[in-house]
Structures are given as structure tokens and as C-alpha cells.
Design a protein around this motif. Structure first.
Motif, PDB file in Angstrom:
ATOM      1  N   UNK A   1       0.839  -1.192   0.000  1.00  0.00           N
ATOM      2  CA  UNK A   1       0.000   0.000   0.000  1.00  0.00           C
ATOM      3  C   UNK A   1       0.884   1.256   0.000  1.00  0.00           C
ATOM      4  N   UNK A   2       0.610   2.167  -0.907  1.00  0.00           N
ATOM      5  CA  UNK A   2       1.369   3.404  -0.985  1.00  0.00           C
ATOM      6  C   UNK A   2       0.761   4.458  -0.056  1.00  0.00           C
ATOM      7  N   UNK A   3       1.520   5.521   0.211  1.00  0.00           N
ATOM      8  CA  UNK A   3       1.010   6.615   1.020  1.00  0.00           C
ATOM      9  C   UNK A   3      -0.222   7.201   0.330  1.00  0.00           C
ATOM     10  N   UNK A   4      -1.341   7.309   1.040  1.00  0.00           N
ATOM     11  CA  UNK A   4      -2.554   7.845   0.417  1.00  0.00           C
ATOM     12  C   UNK A   4      -2.370   9.282  -0.063  1.00  0.00           C
ATOM     13  N   UNK A   5      -2.862   9.536  -1.271  1.00  0.00           N
ATOM     14  CA  UNK A   5      -2.793  10.879  -1.845  1.00  0.00           C
ATOM     15  C   UNK A   5      -4.180  11.441  -2.152  1.00  0.00           C
ATOM     16  N   UNK A   6      -5.211  10.662  -1.889  1.00  0.00           N
ATOM     17  CA  UNK A   6      -6.583  11.099  -2.138  1.00  0.00           C
ATOM     18  C   UNK A   6      -7.438  10.791  -0.915  1.00  0.00           C
ATOM     19  N   UNK A   7      -8.589  11.448  -0.831  1.00  0.00           N
ATOM     20  CA  UNK A   7      -9.517  11.187   0.265  1.00  0.00           C
ATOM     21  C   UNK A   7      -9.954   9.728   0.252  1.00  0.00           C
ATOM     22  N   UNK A   8     -10.205   9.191  -0.930  1.00  0.00           N
ATOM     23  CA  UNK A   8     -10.648   7.803  -1.034  1.00  0.00           C
ATOM     24  C   UNK A   8      -9.597   6.842  -0.495  1.00  0.00           C
ATOM     25  N   UNK A   9      -8.331   7.081  -0.857  1.00  0.00           N
ATOM     26  CA  UNK A   9      -7.262   6.202  -0.407  1.00  0.00           C
ATOM     27  C   UNK A   9      -7.008   6.350   1.096  1.00  0.00           C
ATOM     28  N   UNK A  10      -7.129   7.572   1.605  1.00  0.00           N
ATOM     29  CA  UNK A  10      -6.975   7.767   3.051  1.00  0.00           C
ATOM     30  C   UNK A  10      -8.116   7.086   3.796  1.00  0.00           C
ATOM     31  N   UNK A  11      -9.318   7.156   3.227  1.00  0.00           N
ATOM     32  CA  UNK A  11     -10.440   6.442   3.819  1.00  0.00           C
ATOM     33  C   UNK A  11     -10.202   4.942   3.852  1.00  0.00           C
ATOM     34  N   UNK A  12      -9.605   4.428   2.793  1.00  0.00           N
ATOM     35  CA  UNK A  12      -9.282   3.001   2.731  1.00  0.00           C
ATOM     36  C   UNK A  12      -8.295   2.628   3.831  1.00  0.00           C
ATOM     37  N   UNK A  13      -7.276   3.467   4.022  1.00  0.00           N
ATOM     38  CA  UNK A  13      -6.317   3.207   5.091  1.00  0.00           C
ATOM     39  C   UNK A  13      -6.998   3.274   6.453  1.00  0.00           C
ATOM     40  N   UNK A  14      -7.840   4.262   6.649  1.00  0.00           N
ATOM     41  CA  UNK A  14      -8.520   4.406   7.929  1.00  0.00           C
ATOM     42  C   UNK A  14      -9.403   3.230   8.285  1.00  0.00           C
ATOM     43  N   UNK A  15      -9.912   2.530   7.265  1.00  0.00           N
ATOM     44  CA  UNK A  15     -10.791   1.385   7.515  1.00  0.00           C
ATOM     45  C   UNK A  15     -10.030   0.096   7.805  1.00  0.00           C
ATOM     46  N   UNK A  16      -8.713   0.122   7.737  1.00  0.00           N
ATOM     47  CA  UNK A  16      -7.944  -1.089   8.059  1.00  0.00           C
ATOM     48  C   UNK A  16      -8.160  -1.432   9.527  1.00  0.00           C
ATOM     49  N   UNK A  17      -8.598  -2.659   9.783  1.00  0.00           N
ATOM     50  CA  UNK A  17      -8.885  -3.104  11.145  1.00  0.00           C
ATOM     51  C   UNK A  17      -7.606  -3.682  11.743  1.00  0.00           C
ATOM     52  N   UNK A  18      -7.104  -3.020  12.784  1.00  0.00           N
ATOM     53  CA  UNK A  18      -5.858  -3.454  13.410  1.00  0.00           C
ATOM     54  C   UNK A  18      -6.076  -4.562  14.422  1.00  0.00           C
ATOM     55  N   UNK A  19      -7.267  -4.627  14.979  1.00  0.00           N
ATOM     56  CA  UNK A  19      -7.598  -5.654  15.974  1.00  0.00           C
ATOM     57  C   UNK A  19      -9.109  -5.729  16.073  1.00  0.00           C
ATOM     58  N   UNK A  20      -9.594  -6.428  17.048  1.00  0.00           N
ATOM     59  CA  UNK A  20     -11.043  -6.665  17.152  1.00  0.00           C
ATOM     60  C   UNK A  20     -11.840  -5.370  17.220  1.00  0.00           C
ATOM     61  N   UNK A  21     -11.356  -4.365  17.937  1.00  0.00           N
ATOM     62  CA  UNK A  21     -12.148  -3.143  18.120  1.00  0.00           C
ATOM     63  C   UNK A  21     -11.443  -1.871  17.663  1.00  0.00           C
ATOM     64  N   UNK A  22     -10.223  -1.957  17.162  1.00  0.00           N
ATOM     65  CA  UNK A  22      -9.481  -0.757  16.771  1.00  0.00           C
ATOM     66  C   UNK A  22      -9.215  -0.735  15.265  1.00  0.00           C
ATOM     67  N   UNK A  23      -9.376   0.461  14.705  1.00  0.00           N
ATOM     68  CA  UNK A  23      -9.111   0.697  13.284  1.00  0.00           C
ATOM     69  C   UNK A  23      -7.995   1.729  13.155  1.00  0.00           C
ATOM     70  N   UNK A  24      -7.349   1.735  12.009  1.00  0.00           N
ATOM     71  CA  UNK A  24      -6.245   2.663  11.802  1.00  0.00           C
ATOM     72  C   UNK A  24      -6.681   4.106  12.005  1.00  0.00           C
ATOM     73  N   UNK A  25      -7.901   4.440  11.586  1.00  0.00           N
ATOM     74  CA  UNK A  25      -8.379   5.811  11.728  1.00  0.00           C
ATOM     75  C   UNK A  25      -8.339   6.280  13.180  1.00  0.00           C
ATOM     76  N   UNK A  26      -8.524   5.376  14.139  1.00  0.00           N
ATOM     77  CA  UNK A  26      -8.526   5.737  15.550  1.00  0.00           C
ATOM     78  C   UNK A  26      -7.217   6.394  15.981  1.00  0.00           C
ATOM     79  N   UNK A  27      -6.143   6.170  15.226  1.00  0.00           N
ATOM     80  CA  UNK A  27      -4.815   6.581  15.664  1.00  0.00           C
ATOM     81  C   UNK A  27      -4.211   7.707  14.835  1.00  0.00           C
ATOM     82  N   UNK A  28      -4.934   8.207  13.837  1.00  0.00           N
ATOM     83  CA  UNK A  28      -4.366   9.179  12.905  1.00  0.00           C
ATOM     84  C   UNK A  28      -4.620  10.634  13.290  1.00  0.00           C
ATOM     85  N   UNK A  29      -5.522  10.894  14.240  1.00  0.00           N
ATOM     86  CA  UNK A  29      -5.790  12.283  14.605  1.00  0.00           C
ATOM     87  C   UNK A  29      -4.599  12.856  15.375  1.00  0.00           C
ATOM     88  N   UNK A  30      -4.256  14.102  15.083  1.00  0.00           N
ATOM     89  CA  UNK A  30      -3.158  14.793  15.767  1.00  0.00           C
ATOM     90  C   UNK A  30      -3.550  16.239  16.013  1.00  0.00           C
TER      91      UNK A  30
END
Length: 203
Positions: free
Chosen positions: A1-30
Motif C-alpha cells: 500500500x502506498x502513502x494515500x494521496x486522495x480522500x478515497x485512499x486515506x479512507x481506505x487506510x482508515x478502515x484497516x482493522x488493526x484488531x477486534x475493536x481498533x481501526x487505523x483511523x482511531x490513531x491518525x488524529x493529531x
């Protein structure tokens, strides 16, 4: 997977499920990225996913199973975001110190991967507010989970919880009147059970 350059691709990354209850999006806010107009997106999503999966499956899920919902305060930081946070004195360590820490998508200088999240455990923080109570959950994690490092702060006993391929098993405190290591390898209190320190904290 390449670094997302579009909203759609960033959304795809955010939907990656890291475990039973956590998704990548949970960790990207800064907060830093939001205030300074930066994007907090991994350059190497695959490495960030791999390290984040271990953080979630090995540490955050069992902690959440024991204490209820975990609140994520700060987790993944891009090298750009972390460097700015360090330069402006936002309590961010240098990029060199945060490789395989808050910077999930870069290995440390020995080639190891790791991931850090700064978390609050609301149930614990609401019930244990006395001076020194942070040590109770520190010892529980020390006795039960394969953590690499913990670093505690005074506000609501927030703490950095790190998974790393080569865990050091160190607990450090920034709490006033208790600054320094609670435990680390070589200290007399490091080995054995610490149940007397954490008994009674589970909800």
C-alpha cells in the motif's frame, strides 16, 4: 500500500482493522497536525499497519478487556508532525528517539519496528485520583502485558504505552514528586509479582 494521496485512499487506510475493536483511523488524529495544517499520514502504511496491529492486539485489546473503553490521546505521528512538535516544545521527543515509537512507519536504528499510543483509561482515572495511584495500573500492565515502555503523565494518569520488537520493560514517570523510573531491568523491584500494588483496581 502506498502513502494515500486522495480522500478515497486515506479512507481506505482508515478502515484497516488493526484488531477486534481498533481501526487505523482511531490513531491518525493529531492536535499538532490540526492546528498547524499538516497531514498526519504514514509514508509507509504497511509498516504502520504491522506495528499498530501488534500494539492493538498485544496491549490495547487486553487492557480494554480488563478496564473498559480506552481513550486515545495521541498515537501515530508522521515524521513531519513529530519534528514540528519537538521543535515547538509540545512534549514530543526528537524524531530519532521516536522511531518505532510514535513514528510507527519508520524502524529504529537497529531495524526494529514498534508503535506507541498515549492513552487514558477512563474507568481507572475516574476511580483512582489520589497521589501515586498511577502506580497501580503501571504495575498491573507490568505484570500482565508484553509492553516495551510506559511513560506516565499527571493529567488523568495518561500514559504512553509502547509495543516494540525488543521490549525494554521500563516504566518512567513525569508525575511531580515521582519523576524518574518506577522500574526497569536491573532494579530490585523489576521481577516477580506486584499484585500487592494493583490488587482491587479491576472494575
Amino acid at each position: 500500500m502506498k502513502k494515500p494521496q486522495t480522500v478515497a485512499k486515506l479512507g481506505e487506510l482508515g478502515r484497516v482493522q488493526l484488531s477486534r475493536t481498533f481501526y487505523m483511523r482511531d490513531f491518525l488524529y493529531s492536535d499538532i497536525a490540526s492546528i498547524h495544517g499538516l497531514s498526519n499520514i504514514p509514508d509507509d502504511p504497511e509498516l504502520a499497519i504491522a506495528a499498530g496491529t501488534r500494539l492493538c492486539e498485544d496491549l490495547l485489546e487486553p487492557l480494554q478487556d480488563a478496564f473498559g473503553r480506552i481513550a486515545i490521546r495521541s498515537a501515530y505521528r508522521s515524521a513531519e508532525v513529530n519534528a514540528l512538535g519537538h521543535a515547538k516544545g509540545y512534549n514530543c521527543a526528537s524524531n530519532e528517539a521516536n522511531l518505532a515509537g510514535h513514528i510507527w512507519d519508520k524502524r529504529d536504528f537497529k531495524g526494529n519496528m514498534g508503535a506507541t499510543a498515549c492513552i487514558v483509561v477512563p474507568d481507572f482515572a475516574n476511580r483512582f485520583t489520589a497521589e501515586g495511584d498511577w502506580k497501580r495500573i503501571a504495575w498491573w500492565v507490568h505484570d500482565h502485558l508484553p509492553y516495551a515502555d510506559m511513560e506516565f503523565f499527571p493529567v488523568r494518569w495518561a500514559f504512553n504505552l509502547t509495543w516494540h520488537e525488543v521490549p525494554k520493560k521500563r516504566v518512567y514517570s513525569h508525575v511531580p514528586d515521582a519523576r524518574g523510573y518506577l522500574t526497569k531491568p536491573g532494579m530490585a523491584n523489576h521481577e516477580g509479582s506486584h499484585e500487592s500494588e494493583w490488587a482491587g483496581i479491576l472494575p
